[in-house]
Design an enzyme around this catalytic site. Structure first.
Site, mmCIF file in Angstrom:
data_model
loop_
_atom_site.group_PDB
_atom_site.id
_atom_site.type_symbol
_atom_site.label_atom_id
_atom_site.label_comp_id
_atom_site.label_asym_id
_atom_site.label_seq_id
_atom_site.Cartn_x
_atom_site.Cartn_y
_atom_site.Cartn_z
ATOM 1 N N SER A 63 0.822 -1.214 0.000
ATOM 2 C CA SER A 63 0.000 0.000 0.000
ATOM 3 C C SER A 63 0.853 1.260 0.000
ATOM 4 O O SER A 63 2.026 1.246 0.406
ATOM 5 C CB SER A 63 -0.914 0.028 1.227
ATOM 6 O OG SER A 63 -1.632 -1.172 1.353
HETATM 7 N N1 SAH Z 1 -0.651 -4.762 4.171
HETATM 8 C C1 SAH Z 1 -0.045 -5.109 2.895
HETATM 9 C C2 SAH Z 1 -0.899 -4.610 1.755
HETATM 10 C C3 SAH Z 1 -1.123 -5.684 0.741
HETATM 11 S S1 SAH Z 1 -2.442 -5.384 -0.392
HETATM 12 C C4 SAH Z 1 1.383 -4.598 2.825
HETATM 13 O O1 SAH Z 1 1.788 -3.861 3.740
HETATM 14 O O2 SAH Z 1 2.112 -4.941 1.906
HETATM 15 C C5 SAH Z 1 -3.730 -6.391 0.283
HETATM 16 C C6 SAH Z 1 -3.416 -7.847 0.500
HETATM 17 O O3 SAH Z 1 -4.655 -8.442 0.938
HETATM 18 C C7 SAH Z 1 -2.981 -8.645 -0.729
HETATM 19 O O4 SAH Z 1 -1.777 -9.295 -0.452
HETATM 20 C C8 SAH Z 1 -4.118 -9.643 -0.943
HETATM 21 O O5 SAH Z 1 -3.692 -10.906 -1.426
HETATM 22 C C9 SAH Z 1 -4.673 -9.760 0.455
HETATM 23 N N2 SAH Z 1 -6.045 -10.264 0.524
HETATM 24 C C10 SAH Z 1 -7.092 -10.005 -0.316
HETATM 25 N N3 SAH Z 1 -8.181 -10.671 0.086
HETATM 26 C C11 SAH Z 1 -7.824 -11.374 1.209
HETATM 27 C C12 SAH Z 1 -8.521 -12.271 2.060
HETATM 28 N N4 SAH Z 1 -9.791 -12.600 1.880
HETATM 29 N N5 SAH Z 1 -7.849 -12.791 3.120
HETATM 30 C C13 SAH Z 1 -6.535 -12.478 3.355
HETATM 31 N N6 SAH Z 1 -5.827 -11.654 2.568
HETATM 32 C C14 SAH Z 1 -6.456 -11.105 1.501
#
Ligand code: SAH
Length: 213
Positions: A63
């Protein structure tokens, strides 16, 4: 001697976040501490301290720093809080939560991202982060209730299971909306049947998908 070539870019990012309105010194300190360049591929390290989201593979992104800082500021994490971090991705936000003194339970639905983040966080010494391969619509009931829950992917509505796993008096931050328009929402659990919701404004997130991959 400090071998971290990214100390200055990181300080500049913190100043930029301050200019954009982030005031929480603990959050800013955490951003100044966590080496974001180690949460992206080597090819993207030069961009790690720009205020932008970057690809981490599998169609996902780390993000934007402003978004993460804003969410953490609104989450009011205290040392010792048990925090559920939904959507581990790179593990960057989980590391920031650990810097804020939380006991972090982080869940990810894409197996290779889960594995990479788990290994990266261990290597960096974030022993108060536990990473699990789970679906955010189900949460992590075995360690509930949580003082705080933060969701990094957008849902049509707050998952009931996550609301159940939130402590009374606890706070959840989650983006709510469809694939085109989302707003960040802060939910305070007053008691089992009463929730106070506050709209924190429009943001852009990847979708909270169902099931695991
Ligand atoms: N907090 C992360 C942001 C990643 S973007 C960072 O600091 O890098 C959001 C993430 O949520 C992605 O990796 C995606 O695969 C995950 N995601 C989406 N739906 C999800 C679900 N139902 N359960 C767990 N993770 C999920």
């Amino acid at each position: 001697m400090d071998m971290d070539l990214f100390v200055t870019p990181r300080k500049r990012l913190v100043e930029l976040l301050r200019e954009k309105g982030i005031k929480d010194e603990r959050v800013l300190k955490a951003i100044e501490t966590v080496p974001r360049h180690l949460f992206v591929s080597e090819a993207l390290q030069a961009y790690a301290y720009d205020d932008s989201a970057l690809p981490i593979g599998y169609g996902q992104t780390i993000s934007q720093p402003y978004t993460v800082a804003f969410m953490l500021e609104k989450l009011n994490v205290e040392p010792g809080h048990k925090v559920l971090d939904v959507g581990t991705g790179s593990g960057y936000q989980a590391a920031l939560l650990a810097e804020l003194g939380a006991d972090v339970y982080s869940i990810e639905r894409i197996y290779p991202l889960y594995e990479e983040a788990k290994e990266r966080l261990a290597k960096l010494g974030y022993h108060n982060v536990k990473v699990f391969y789970r679906d955010g619509w189900i949460g992590l009931p075995e360690f509930a209730p949580y003082d705080r829950i933060v969701v990094a992917a957008a849902a049509s509505h707050p998952p009931e299971k996550l609301l159940e796993q939130l402590k009374t008096g606890g706070i959840m931050i989650i983006p709510i909306g469809d694939e085109y328009f989302q707003k960040l929402v802060r939910i305070l659990k007053v008691d089992e049947n009463k929730y106070e919701k506050q709209d924190l404004g429009p943001f852009v997130f990847v979708p909270l998908k169902k099931g695991k991959e």
